[in-house]
Design a protein around this motif. Sequence first.
Motif, PDB file in Angstrom:
ATOM      1  N   UNK A  48       0.830  -1.213   0.000  1.00 41.84           N
ATOM      2  CA  UNK A  48       0.000   0.000   0.000  1.00 41.84           C
ATOM      3  C   UNK A  48       0.863   1.260   0.000  1.00 41.84           C
ATOM      4  N   UNK A  49       1.966   1.209   0.700  1.00 42.70           N
ATOM      5  CA  UNK A  49       2.885   2.347   0.700  1.00 42.70           C
ATOM      6  C   UNK A  49       3.481   2.559  -0.698  1.00 42.70           C
ATOM      7  N   UNK A  50       3.857   1.464  -1.350  1.00 41.82           N
ATOM      8  CA  UNK A  50       4.430   1.561  -2.695  1.00 41.82           C
ATOM      9  C   UNK A  50       3.405   2.093  -3.697  1.00 41.82           C
ATOM     10  N   UNK A  51       2.149   1.657  -3.541  1.00 43.62           N
ATOM     11  CA  UNK A  51       1.087   2.114  -4.444  1.00 43.62           C
ATOM     12  C   UNK A  51       0.944   3.631  -4.359  1.00 43.62           C
ATOM     13  N   UNK A  52       0.936   4.155  -3.132  1.00 42.13           N
ATOM     14  CA  UNK A  52       0.809   5.606  -2.955  1.00 42.13           C
ATOM     15  C   UNK A  52       2.069   6.342  -3.403  1.00 42.13           C
ATOM     16  N   UNK A  53       3.202   5.795  -3.020  1.00 42.04           N
ATOM     17  CA  UNK A  53       4.479   6.445  -3.301  1.00 42.04           C
ATOM     18  C   UNK A  53       4.774   6.526  -4.795  1.00 42.04           C
ATOM     19  N   UNK A  54       4.501   5.438  -5.519  1.00 45.65           N
ATOM     20  CA  UNK A  54       4.837   5.377  -6.943  1.00 45.65           C
ATOM     21  C   UNK A  54       3.617   5.496  -7.853  1.00 45.65           C
ATOM     22  N   UNK A  55       2.449   5.818  -7.241  1.00 47.74           N
ATOM     23  CA  UNK A  55       1.211   6.032  -8.007  1.00 47.74           C
ATOM     24  C   UNK A  55       0.909   4.832  -8.908  1.00 47.74           C
ATOM     25  N   UNK A  56       0.901   3.670  -8.298  1.00 46.14           N
ATOM     26  CA  UNK A  56       0.689   2.434  -9.038  1.00 46.14           C
ATOM     27  C   UNK A  56      -0.783   2.048  -9.086  1.00 46.14           C
ATOM     28  N   UNK A  57      -1.173   1.488 -10.203  1.00 48.54           N
ATOM     29  CA  UNK A  57      -2.509   0.898 -10.349  1.00 48.54           C
ATOM     30  C   UNK A  57      -2.339  -0.604 -10.201  1.00 48.54           C
ATOM     31  N   UNK A  58      -2.611  -1.102  -8.998  1.00 50.01           N
ATOM     32  CA  UNK A  58      -2.321  -2.499  -8.685  1.00 50.01           C
ATOM     33  C   UNK A  58      -3.551  -3.175  -8.098  1.00 50.01           C
ATOM     34  N   UNK A  59      -3.795  -4.408  -8.514  1.00 48.35           N
ATOM     35  CA  UNK A  59      -4.837  -5.229  -7.909  1.00 48.35           C
ATOM     36  C   UNK A  59      -4.171  -6.161  -6.901  1.00 48.35           C
ATOM     37  N   UNK A  60      -4.736  -6.268  -5.702  1.00 49.22           N
ATOM     38  CA  UNK A  60      -4.146  -7.090  -4.647  1.00 49.22           C
ATOM     39  C   UNK A  60      -4.879  -8.423  -4.539  1.00 49.22           C
ATOM     40  N   UNK A  61      -4.114  -9.494  -4.545  1.00 52.90           N
ATOM     41  CA  UNK A  61      -4.660 -10.844  -4.344  1.00 52.90           C
ATOM     42  C   UNK A  61      -4.141 -11.386  -3.013  1.00 52.90           C
ATOM     43  N   UNK A  62      -5.034 -11.870  -2.152  1.00 52.47           N
ATOM     44  CA  UNK A  62      -4.647 -12.419  -0.857  1.00 52.47           C
ATOM     45  C   UNK A  62      -4.562 -13.945  -0.909  1.00 52.47           C
TER      46      UNK A  62
END
Length: 294
Positions: free
Chosen positions: A171-185
């Motif tokens: 989540x930190x990387x998504x905000x920091x690098x403005x990533x469009x990522x889908x998370x799979x658990x």
Amino acid sequence: MSTHIIKRIAAVALSCAGLGLLPAMGHAQEIDSTISRIKSTHTFTIGYRESSVPLSYVGPDGKPTGYSTEFCLKIAAAVKDYLKLPELAIKYVPVDIQTRQALVANGTVDISCEGAVNTWTRQKQVSFSPISWVSAEQLLVLKSSGIKDIKDLNGKTVIVATAGTSEPTLNRLIQQDHLNVKIMHVNTHSAALLALESHRGAAYLSDNGAFYGMIKAAKHPEDLAVVGPELSYQPEAFIIAKNNPTFSWIVGHTMSDMFKSGEADKLVAKWFGPLGVGISPKLRAAWDTYSFPE
């Protein structure tokens, strides 16, 4: 006793409670409950993971084994000697990321022997042994994915363990690098490997200590790669219950002796050597720090 004195006593008691100097009503916890339980049952209960190679997993003979398991069997022997027990049975209970803290906290498991990262958040509920292994969060990917760095995750599905330490990092990387990522658990490393191999996920963000066994277990190990920078310092240790000073001392003293004698080095050579992994400078520093003199 005068009303004035009674009020003064009540005021002092409230002040002490506010400072944490009085035990909280209804929240008292027995001191050394782990030792008391072992003495009464003559049983030492080890929590293990079923597929966290080479730390903790079920071997070909169907029995728990691994690097962490050997540490904890040594601790069990030390407990037996300390309590002067004629016999000490070893009981194994499977745990995972979601259950291990609760099972230790409620006394079902005496020590969880796998690869739990020691964090301040987890220390609210449980305590930890000295550091047994040091890893870092990285990415495990299929080489064909083209992912080589964090920026390459944009538009991809990234796998993380449920209730693990890697989702906050992602989540930190998504905000920091403005990533469009889908998370799979996923709940296990084997489930993450299956998701990678079936192309349902493009990358697995986790402790790189788990990757060695995953690559070895893969259908095509040559297709997998560990990529990207080390994103964190992940000090792994064994989970024990809070408020158990005697048990904590036995665990710490036993592991310290193993660090000083070279026995811990031999375990690394046995379990990680075949995977091409040795003792990192961070792990050596952690062990040296805990190598207290007698």
